[in-house]
Design a protein around this motif. Sequence first.
Motif, PDB file in Angstrom:
ATOM      1  N   GLY A   4     -18.148 -69.465   6.484  1.00 55.87           N
ATOM      2  CA  GLY A   4     -17.126 -68.487   6.153  1.00 55.87           C
ATOM      3  C   GLY A   4     -17.776 -67.167   5.780  1.00 55.87           C
ATOM      4  N   VAL A   5     -16.971 -66.118   5.786  1.00 58.32           N
ATOM      5  CA  VAL A   5     -17.415 -64.819   5.320  1.00 58.32           C
ATOM      6  C   VAL A   5     -16.431 -64.371   4.246  1.00 58.32           C
ATOM      7  CG1 VAL A   5     -16.134 -63.558   7.114  1.00 58.32           C
ATOM      8  CG2 VAL A   5     -18.079 -62.477   6.006  1.00 58.32           C
ATOM      9  N   ALA A  20     -13.666 -59.180  10.137  1.00 56.40           N
ATOM     10  CA  ALA A  20     -13.147 -60.534  10.371  1.00 56.40           C
ATOM     11  C   ALA A  20     -13.219 -60.889  11.849  1.00 56.40           C
ATOM     12  CB  ALA A  20     -11.712 -60.633   9.871  1.00 56.40           C
ATOM     13  N   ARG A  21     -12.903 -59.929  12.705  1.00 58.31           N
ATOM     14  CA  ARG A  21     -12.962 -60.161  14.145  1.00 58.31           C
ATOM     15  C   ARG A  21     -14.408 -60.406  14.577  1.00 58.31           C
ATOM     16  NH1 ARG A  21      -9.251 -56.384  15.840  1.00 58.31           N
ATOM     17  NH2 ARG A  21     -10.813 -54.805  15.371  1.00 58.31           N
ATOM     18  N   GLN A  22     -15.334 -59.623  14.028  1.00 59.41           N
ATOM     19  CA  GLN A  22     -16.745 -59.851  14.324  1.00 59.41           C
ATOM     20  C   GLN A  22     -17.182 -61.243  13.875  1.00 59.41           C
ATOM     21  OE1 GLN A  22     -19.792 -56.858  13.468  1.00 59.41           O
ATOM     22  NE2 GLN A  22     -18.153 -55.416  12.949  1.00 59.41           N
ATOM     23  N   ALA A  23     -16.732 -61.631  12.678  1.00 66.25           N
ATOM     24  CA  ALA A  23     -17.117 -62.940  12.152  1.00 66.25           C
ATOM     25  C   ALA A  23     -16.680 -64.048  13.102  1.00 66.25           C
ATOM     26  CB  ALA A  23     -16.508 -63.145  10.763  1.00 66.25           C
ATOM     27  N   GLU A  24     -15.459 -63.976  13.601  1.00 60.61           N
ATOM     28  CA  GLU A  24     -15.010 -65.003  14.538  1.00 60.61           C
ATOM     29  C   GLU A  24     -15.850 -64.975  15.819  1.00 60.61           C
ATOM     30  OE1 GLU A  24     -10.784 -66.547  15.539  1.00 60.61           O
ATOM     31  OE2 GLU A  24     -11.122 -64.847  16.877  1.00 60.61           O
ATOM     32  N   THR A  25     -16.148 -63.790  16.305  1.00 58.41           N
ATOM     33  CA  THR A  25     -16.968 -63.667  17.514  1.00 58.41           C
ATOM     34  C   THR A  25     -18.337 -64.308  17.323  1.00 58.41           C
ATOM     35  OG1 THR A  25     -15.859 -61.623  18.196  1.00 58.41           O
ATOM     36  CG2 THR A  25     -18.063 -62.026  19.102  1.00 58.41           C
ATOM     37  N   HIS A  26     -18.878 -64.201  16.128  1.00 57.89           N
ATOM     38  CA  HIS A  26     -20.209 -64.731  15.851  1.00 57.89           C
ATOM     39  C   HIS A  26     -20.190 -66.184  15.381  1.00 57.89           C
ATOM     40  CE1 HIS A  26     -22.231 -61.030  16.694  1.00 57.89           C
ATOM     41  NE2 HIS A  26     -21.621 -60.358  15.741  1.00 57.89           N
ATOM     42  N   GLU A 322     -25.177 -56.266  10.871  1.00 58.55           N
ATOM     43  CA  GLU A 322     -26.404 -56.916  11.335  1.00 58.55           C
ATOM     44  C   GLU A 322     -26.511 -58.335  10.781  1.00 58.55           C
ATOM     45  OE1 GLU A 322     -30.188 -57.343  13.270  1.00 58.55           O
ATOM     46  OE2 GLU A 322     -28.324 -56.231  13.605  1.00 58.55           O
ATOM     47  N   THR A 323     -26.097 -58.531   9.534  1.00 59.13           N
ATOM     48  CA  THR A 323     -26.132 -59.876   8.971  1.00 59.13           C
ATOM     49  C   THR A 323     -25.192 -60.803   9.738  1.00 59.13           C
ATOM     50  OG1 THR A 323     -26.804 -59.163   6.758  1.00 59.13           O
ATOM     51  CG2 THR A 323     -25.616 -61.248   6.911  1.00 59.13           C
ATOM     52  N   LEU A 324     -24.004 -60.332  10.057  1.00 57.95           N
ATOM     53  CA  LEU A 324     -23.088 -61.146  10.871  1.00 57.95           C
ATOM     54  C   LEU A 324     -23.712 -61.481  12.215  1.00 57.95           C
ATOM     55  CD1 LEU A 324     -19.602 -59.473  10.238  1.00 57.95           C
ATOM     56  CD2 LEU A 324     -20.343 -61.735   9.470  1.00 57.95           C
ATOM     57  N   ARG A 325     -24.336 -60.481  12.845  1.00 56.56           N
ATOM     58  CA  ARG A 325     -24.944 -60.704  14.166  1.00 56.56           C
ATOM     59  C   ARG A 325     -26.063 -61.731  14.092  1.00 56.56           C
ATOM     60  NH1 ARG A 325     -29.061 -59.139  17.524  1.00 56.56           N
ATOM     61  NH2 ARG A 325     -30.099 -57.930  15.894  1.00 56.56           N
ATOM     62  N   MET A 326     -26.923 -61.609  13.096  1.00 51.97           N
ATOM     63  CA  MET A 326     -28.042 -62.535  12.992  1.00 51.97           C
ATOM     64  C   MET A 326     -27.574 -63.951  12.655  1.00 51.97           C
ATOM     65  SD  MET A 326     -30.609 -60.906  13.945  1.00 51.97           S
ATOM     66  CE  MET A 326     -31.874 -62.093  13.537  1.00 51.97           C
ATOM     67  N   TYR A 327     -26.515 -64.069  11.875  1.00 53.65           N
ATOM     68  CA  TYR A 327     -25.957 -65.400  11.640  1.00 53.65           C
ATOM     69  C   TYR A 327     -25.434 -65.987  12.947  1.00 53.65           C
ATOM     70  CZ  TYR A 327     -26.313 -66.709   6.767  1.00 53.65           C
ATOM     71  OH  TYR A 327     -26.800 -67.158   5.556  1.00 53.65           O
ATOM     72  N   GLY A 328     -24.759 -65.166  13.726  1.00 51.87           N
ATOM     73  CA  GLY A 328     -24.215 -65.656  14.988  1.00 51.87           C
ATOM     74  C   GLY A 328     -25.272 -66.050  15.996  1.00 51.87           C
ATOM     75  N   GLU A 329     -26.377 -65.312  16.012  1.00 50.16           N
ATOM     76  CA  GLU A 329     -27.410 -65.559  17.011  1.00 50.16           C
ATOM     77  C   GLU A 329     -28.495 -66.528  16.551  1.00 50.16           C
ATOM     78  OE1 GLU A 329     -29.048 -61.905  18.417  1.00 50.16           O
ATOM     79  OE2 GLU A 329     -27.120 -61.138  19.173  1.00 50.16           O
TER      80      GLU A 329
END
Length: 343
Positions: A4-5, A20-26, A322-329
């Motif tokens: 969760g975020v 929130a939209r980014q979080a779902e994407t990631h 960037e934190t969201l992106r790195m969590y996603g990747e």
Amino acid sequence: MEFGVVLQNDPPASRVVDLARQAETHGFDYVWTFDSHLLWQEPFVVFSQILAATRKVVVGPMVTNPATRDWTVLASSFATLNEMYGNRTVCGIGRGDSAVRTLAGKPSNLATLRESIHVIRELANSRAVEHNGRKVQFPWSRGSALEVWVAAYGPLALKLTGEVGDGFILQCADPDVASWMIRTVRDAAEAAGRDPDAIKFCVAAPMYVGDGDSPAARAHMREQCRWFGGMVGNHVADIVAKYGQGSQVPKALTDYIEGRQGYDYNEHGRAGNSHTQFVPDEIVERFCLIGSPREHVEKLQALRDLGVTQFAGYLQHDNKDETLRMYGERVIPAMAEHVVATA
């Protein structure tokens, strides 16, 4: 493990919706927000926009309270969102902190919290409930489903969580603290005749992905997350005042507040605030997740081994996207179950 975020409802609300939209994407599963109506914008209005802009994430407050919110209005809000967007809400609730203290109020007692959980859960699950001396039910609600997760620190609140909570929210990512609290909740659930394995365990703490090997970068991450130790310190101070320094609460949680001199709720939950310098670097490192993706994964694996079923990361710092992106990747894939196409 689910992810969760946790967001603050700072204007513009469109930025909260975008995160929130980014979080779902990631790959995040939940989007939580603060619920403190003087300090930030109204969460349930923002929830409706998040749900409209996403497809799968579950949304809810981290956390609401039974003092500033009418219980039946809360239940109606959840049931309405569920009807509109398909049972994608969760209720995080506690005794009350910033929402009540900014109005010169006091946190609710545990008896009130227990009763509010029952009323909110029954109504938001399309069931009738006794409230204020009469039987009430939403005649328009059909099939709404809502879990109620309880935020707690002290022994009696943890006992209540085990007895009535669908989930437990611990705002602290220290594995030693988490181990004791999860065990306390599970023991209480078992003593109440409940299945401890049916309770979900959420650890919530700041997450900041950066260069963990650079002393300067690490110092910056700690400063961006130091506010969290101050926020946790509010709850710990209440526990120490009630139970004393020699209580069963782990010393890892209580010792660091000796230098605490007060708290300014106008800076609640904000990076760089002026009243959390008493929080030592060690506590920031223990309570939060900072550093490289590898460091995040290692700590998350330790928490998962303790029974944590969700990590919810606070994004109150200067490196949100960037934190969201790195969590996603890097982080979420590393924590996922490994599945092969053929075997």
